[in-house]
Design an enzyme around this catalytic site. Structure first.
Site, short mmCIF file in Angstrom:
data_model
loop_
_atom_site.label_atom_id
_atom_site.label_comp_id
_atom_site.label_asym_id
_atom_site.label_seq_id
_atom_site.Cartn_x
_atom_site.Cartn_y
_atom_site.Cartn_z
N LYS A 1 -9.66 -1.42 -3.18
CA LYS A 1 -9.39 -1.79 -1.96
C LYS A 1 -10.88 -2.07 -0.78
CE LYS A 1 -5.21 -0.73 -1.50
NZ LYS A 1 -4.31 -0.50 -0.80
N THR B 1 -2.68 1.60 -4.09
CA THR B 1 -2.99 2.27 -4.05
C THR B 1 -3.87 2.88 -4.31
OG1 THR B 1 -2.22 4.59 -3.04
CG2 THR B 1 -1.19 3.76 -5.25
N ASN B 2 -5.26 2.91 -2.55
CA ASN B 2 -6.02 3.63 -3.78
C ASN B 2 -5.95 5.00 -3.41
OD1 ASN B 2 -7.83 1.40 -3.35
ND2 ASN B 2 -9.06 1.99 -1.57
N ASP C 1 0.73 -0.82 -0.40
CA ASP C 1 -0.16 0.13 0.23
C ASP C 1 1.24 1.00 0.17
OD1 ASP C 1 -2.14 1.42 0.21
OD2 ASP C 1 -1.05 1.67 1.79
N CYS D 1 -11.95 -2.19 -8.62
CA CYS D 1 -9.97 -2.29 -8.53
C CYS D 1 -10.04 -1.91 -7.09
CB CYS D 1 -9.41 -1.27 -8.81
SG CYS D 1 -10.06 0.76 -9.24
N ASP E 1 -1.54 -0.51 6.41
CA ASP E 1 -1.83 -0.02 7.47
C ASP E 1 -3.50 -0.26 7.53
OD1 ASP E 1 -2.79 1.48 5.48
OD2 ASP E 1 -2.02 2.95 6.65
N ASP F 1 -0.28 4.70 0.98
CA ASP F 1 0.06 6.21 1.86
C ASP F 1 0.24 5.01 3.46
OD1 ASP F 1 0.03 7.75 -0.23
OD2 ASP F 1 -1.92 8.08 -0.41
N ASP G 1 -7.08 14.06 5.42
CA ASP G 1 -7.24 15.21 4.51
C ASP G 1 -6.61 14.76 3.01
OD1 ASP G 1 -8.16 16.78 6.68
OD2 ASP G 1 -6.65 17.56 6.52
N TYR G 2 -6.34 13.62 2.98
CA TYR G 2 -5.32 13.06 1.66
C TYR G 2 -4.62 13.92 1.07
CZ TYR G 2 -10.08 11.49 1.15
OH TYR G 2 -11.29 10.88 1.47
#
Length: 185
Positions: A103, A52-53, A9, A101, A129, A11, A20-21
């Site tokens: 997750k 990664t999302n 993953d 796609c 995580d 982030d 907050d992205y």
């Protein structure tokens, strides 16, 4: 045949996460130990991919050009330390889009398998995580590991069963500790 592949993953595993992205290159702050850990995996004969999302794209917080810039920097940092990221798969959707796609669905991991021309993900590790990372890994047939960085501590507080010694998903302080453990076994 088991493959020497670790899917990460992004982030919270490779770089600091944000509620907050992570919306810009300035906000993409890598964990230095994660960058060197990826390089150590590569040098030890493991392939590395990222799944990664990135729903911030669908939400309009940043665009695919910005995401590509983050991934270029990430790959360059890893290459500077003698490593390599073989493929980066990302989901730009939000849950309501109904994609396959995002997750915890396994679509990103299946994309990695296809892109790397593997017949299966047997023996592959999915390191994340959050519960959605673990669930995606399990759904794709991967072994799973959880790190305490990023949302890891929150995940452990909500799902303490991961801390059970019998858990099929080992828990590590960070990516570097996982790599230390993996390379020692």
């Amino acid at each position: 045949m088991a493959h020497k592949l670790v899917i990460l993953d992004r982030d919270g595993v490779i770089n600091h996460d944000s509620d907050d992205y992570v919306k810009s290159l300035d906000e993409w702050i890598p964990y230095p130990t994660a960058i060197s850990a990826i390089a150590r995996l590569t040098r030890a004969g493991w392939r590395v991919a990222v799944a990664t999302n990135q729903s911030g794209i669908a939400r309009g917080y940043y665009d695919e050009t910005t995401l590509a810039a983050m991934h270029e920097v990430m790959s360059a940092l890893v290459e500077t330390e003698g490593g390599r990221i073989d493929h980066i798969a990302y989901c730009p959707h939000i849950s309501e889009d109904g994609c396959d796609c995002r997750k915890p669905l396994p679509g990103l991991l299946i994309d990695v398998r296809r892109e790397l021309h593997l017949d299966s993900l047997e023996g592959t590790w999915m390191v994340g995580d959050s519960l959605r990372d673990v669930d995606a890994g399990r759904a794709a047939g991967c072994r799973t590991a959880l790190v305490r960085t990023g949302k890891g501590e929150r995940t452990l507080a909500k799902y303490p069963e991961f801390l059970d010694a019998r858990s099929a998903t080992p828990v590590f302080d960070d990516l570097a500790e996982f790599v230390d453990w993996l390379l020692a076994h």
